[in-house]
Write a protein that holds these residues in place. Structure first.
Motif, PDB file in Angstrom:
ATOM      1  N   VAL A  30       0.830  -1.208   0.000  1.00  0.00           N
ATOM      2  CA  VAL A  30       0.000   0.000   0.000  1.00  0.00           C
ATOM      3  C   VAL A  30       0.863   1.257   0.000  1.00  0.00           C
ATOM      4  N   ALA A  31       1.905   1.267   0.841  1.00  0.00           N
ATOM      5  CA  ALA A  31       2.761   2.454   0.935  1.00  0.00           C
ATOM      6  C   ALA A  31       3.450   2.748  -0.397  1.00  0.00           C
ATOM      7  N   LEU A  32       4.042   1.725  -1.005  1.00  0.00           N
ATOM      8  CA  LEU A  32       4.729   1.941  -2.278  1.00  0.00           C
ATOM      9  C   LEU A  32       3.748   2.261  -3.406  1.00  0.00           C
ATOM     10  N   THR A  33       2.583   1.626  -3.394  1.00  0.00           N
ATOM     11  CA  THR A  33       1.589   1.909  -4.432  1.00  0.00           C
ATOM     12  C   THR A  33       1.105   3.348  -4.355  1.00  0.00           C
ATOM     13  N   LEU A  34       0.812   3.823  -3.154  1.00  0.00           N
ATOM     14  CA  LEU A  34       0.354   5.205  -2.994  1.00  0.00           C
ATOM     15  C   LEU A  34       1.441   6.196  -3.384  1.00  0.00           C
ATOM     16  N   THR A  37      -9.341   5.045  -1.271  1.00  0.00           N
ATOM     17  CA  THR A  37      -9.856   4.019  -2.181  1.00  0.00           C
ATOM     18  C   THR A  37      -8.729   3.172  -2.750  1.00  0.00           C
ATOM     19  N   VAL A  38      -7.680   3.833  -3.245  1.00  0.00           N
ATOM     20  CA  VAL A  38      -6.537   3.096  -3.795  1.00  0.00           C
ATOM     21  C   VAL A  38      -5.880   2.248  -2.714  1.00  0.00           C
ATOM     22  N   ALA A  39      -5.796   2.776  -1.492  1.00  0.00           N
ATOM     23  CA  ALA A  39      -5.186   2.028  -0.395  1.00  0.00           C
ATOM     24  C   ALA A  39      -5.986   0.769  -0.073  1.00  0.00           C
ATOM     25  N   GLN A  99     -15.126   2.279   4.159  1.00  0.00           N
ATOM     26  CA  GLN A  99     -16.139   2.211   3.110  1.00  0.00           C
ATOM     27  C   GLN A  99     -16.729   3.578   2.773  1.00  0.00           C
ATOM     28  N   ARG A 100     -16.755   4.497   3.719  1.00  0.00           N
ATOM     29  CA  ARG A 100     -17.329   5.817   3.413  1.00  0.00           C
ATOM     30  C   ARG A 100     -16.467   6.596   2.433  1.00  0.00           C
ATOM     31  N   TYR A 101     -15.180   6.245   2.357  1.00  0.00           N
ATOM     32  CA  TYR A 101     -14.297   6.902   1.403  1.00  0.00           C
ATOM     33  C   TYR A 101     -14.321   6.236   0.027  1.00  0.00           C
ATOM     34  N   ILE A 102     -14.742   4.970  -0.021  1.00  0.00           N
ATOM     35  CA  ILE A 102     -14.583   4.227  -1.267  1.00  0.00           C
ATOM     36  C   ILE A 102     -15.493   4.774  -2.362  1.00  0.00           C
ATOM     37  N   VAL A 103     -16.767   4.983  -2.040  1.00  0.00           N
ATOM     38  CA  VAL A 103     -17.707   5.461  -3.043  1.00  0.00           C
ATOM     39  C   VAL A 103     -17.320   6.855  -3.513  1.00  0.00           C
ATOM     40  N   ALA A 104     -16.971   7.731  -2.564  1.00  0.00           N
ATOM     41  CA  ALA A 104     -16.564   9.088  -2.934  1.00  0.00           C
ATOM     42  C   ALA A 104     -15.275   9.068  -3.755  1.00  0.00           C
ATOM     43  N   GLY A 105     -14.352   8.184  -3.397  1.00  0.00           N
ATOM     44  CA  GLY A 105     -13.100   8.110  -4.133  1.00  0.00           C
ATOM     45  C   GLY A 105     -13.269   7.575  -5.531  1.00  0.00           C
ATOM     46  N   LEU A 106     -14.065   6.508  -5.681  1.00  0.00           N
ATOM     47  CA  LEU A 106     -14.298   5.966  -7.022  1.00  0.00           C
ATOM     48  C   LEU A 106     -15.068   6.948  -7.886  1.00  0.00           C
ATOM     49  N   THR A 107     -15.989   7.695  -7.291  1.00  0.00           N
ATOM     50  CA  THR A 107     -16.719   8.713  -8.055  1.00  0.00           C
ATOM     51  C   THR A 107     -15.787   9.802  -8.510  1.00  0.00           C
ATOM     52  N   ALA A 108     -14.847  10.206  -7.639  1.00  0.00           N
ATOM     53  CA  ALA A 108     -13.914  11.257  -8.002  1.00  0.00           C
ATOM     54  C   ALA A 108     -12.964  10.818  -9.093  1.00  0.00           C
ATOM     55  N   GLY A 109     -12.652   9.523  -9.152  1.00  0.00           N
ATOM     56  CA  GLY A 109     -11.694   9.058 -10.136  1.00  0.00           C
ATOM     57  C   GLY A 109     -12.307   8.361 -11.319  1.00  0.00           C
ATOM     58  N   ALA A 110     -13.642   8.366 -11.403  1.00  0.00           N
ATOM     59  CA  ALA A 110     -14.299   7.616 -12.468  1.00  0.00           C
ATOM     60  C   ALA A 110     -14.550   8.436 -13.711  1.00  0.00           C
TER      61      ALA A 110
END
Length: 294
Positions: free
Chosen positions: A99-103, A215-217, A280-291
């Motif tokens: 996760v650290a290297l991916t981010l 989300t990426v994490a 989970q509260r960040y996942i939907v917002a994150g995918l929407t922001a990056g979609a």
């Protein structure tokens, strides 16, 4: 005086059935469908956890019933064993490094693709996103040869680095589109105040991109936590096994005690479930922001 023309009914409604009467019915159908899907997903997890409390005879005769007697020792014995905490620690270490290297790498690459124009930038971005088309299994043989030539067999980095490489495509895709949606006025104002790209990236872009970074994490963590094929190829020492390989070894030792195997599975998938529930509260917002296509 001319008569007023009748108001046309909404699309999809008839003269006999008002449109408003259909909305509650559609909501009920949607809610019922969601309940069925949630039940199909949660039923195996619940069955695994409950069967871990049973005796072997109870499990064999009543696999879908509640335990006749709750045997908490099935779980306590695993929690008290060194093997469980060893495989859990190995999986956690591999996942956190991934996760650290991916981010770090995907956020810097995504920022460059989002704000910098250079020769071949679109070609490089398209080439990087080709990684979304190829699963890990298709590259397992060349990966093994590369890891072996680098001297990383039976090491954590031999698993972490390939996992990071396969996570970069999704990470860059989501982060780049999210970075491009930040107001351009922020970058212009920062440049006018003498703020360079590095300071703008660390002090403005990253703090404003918490949901998509989360989300990426989460995606990288869950993919690493559930990894099986790559650790199987890389690791030789049982002391370095993650939980997926540890479960294989545990099942081989307790092949006749399925209630212990199910308890072991429940305890090892629990951290990934807890992390998903927390984030989970960040996942939907994150995918929407990056979609949105940038």
């Amino acid at each position: 005086m001319t008569e007023a023309s009748p108001i046309a009914p909404p699309l999809g409604a008839t003269l006999d059935t008002p449109a408003g009467d259909r909305r509650p019915l559609a909501g009920i159908v949607l809610f019922a469908a969601l309940i069925v899907i949630a039940g199909a997903v949660l039923a195996p997890i619940a069955a695994t956890a409950l069967n871990g409390f049973k005796a072997l005879g109870d499990l064999q005769t009543h696999p879908f019933n509640l335990p006749q007697s709750w045997i908490w020792a099935n779980y306590w014995d695993i929690l008290a064993s060194v093997r469980y905490w060893q495989v859990l620690g190995n999986s956690l270490l591999i996942a956190l490094l991934t996760v650290a290297l991916t981010l770090a790498l995907s956020s810097m690459a995504a920022f460059a693709f989002a704000h910098l124009k250079f020769f071949g930038d679109r070609f490089l971005l398209s080439y990087l996103q080709l990684g979304l088309l190829f699963p890990l299994a298709t590259a397992i043989l060349p990966l093994f040869i590369t890891v072996r030539d680098l001297g990383l067999l039976d090491s954590y980095l031999g698993v972490v680095l390939p996992q990071v490489a396969f996570s970069l495509a999704m990470g860059v895709l989501l982060l780049r589109n999210a970075f491009r949606q930040l107001p351009a006025e922020l970058l212009d104002a920062a440049m006018m105040d003498g703020c360079g790209y590095f300071r703008y990236f660390f002090f403005i872009t990253l703090p404003l991109s918490g949901p998509i970074l989360s989300t990426v994490a989460v995606i990288s963590f869950v993919a690493s936590w559930n990894g099986y094929l790559l650790p199987l190829v890389v690791f030789n020492s049982e002391s370095r096994y993650p939980w997926t390989l540890g479960l294989m070894a545990y099942q081989g030792q307790y092949s006749t005690s399925w209630q212990l195997v199910l308890a072991f599975i429940t305890l090892t998938i629990l951290p990934a479930i807890l992390m998903f529930l927390v984030a989970q509260r960040y996942i939907v917002a994150g995918l929407t922001a990056g979609a949105v296509k940038g």
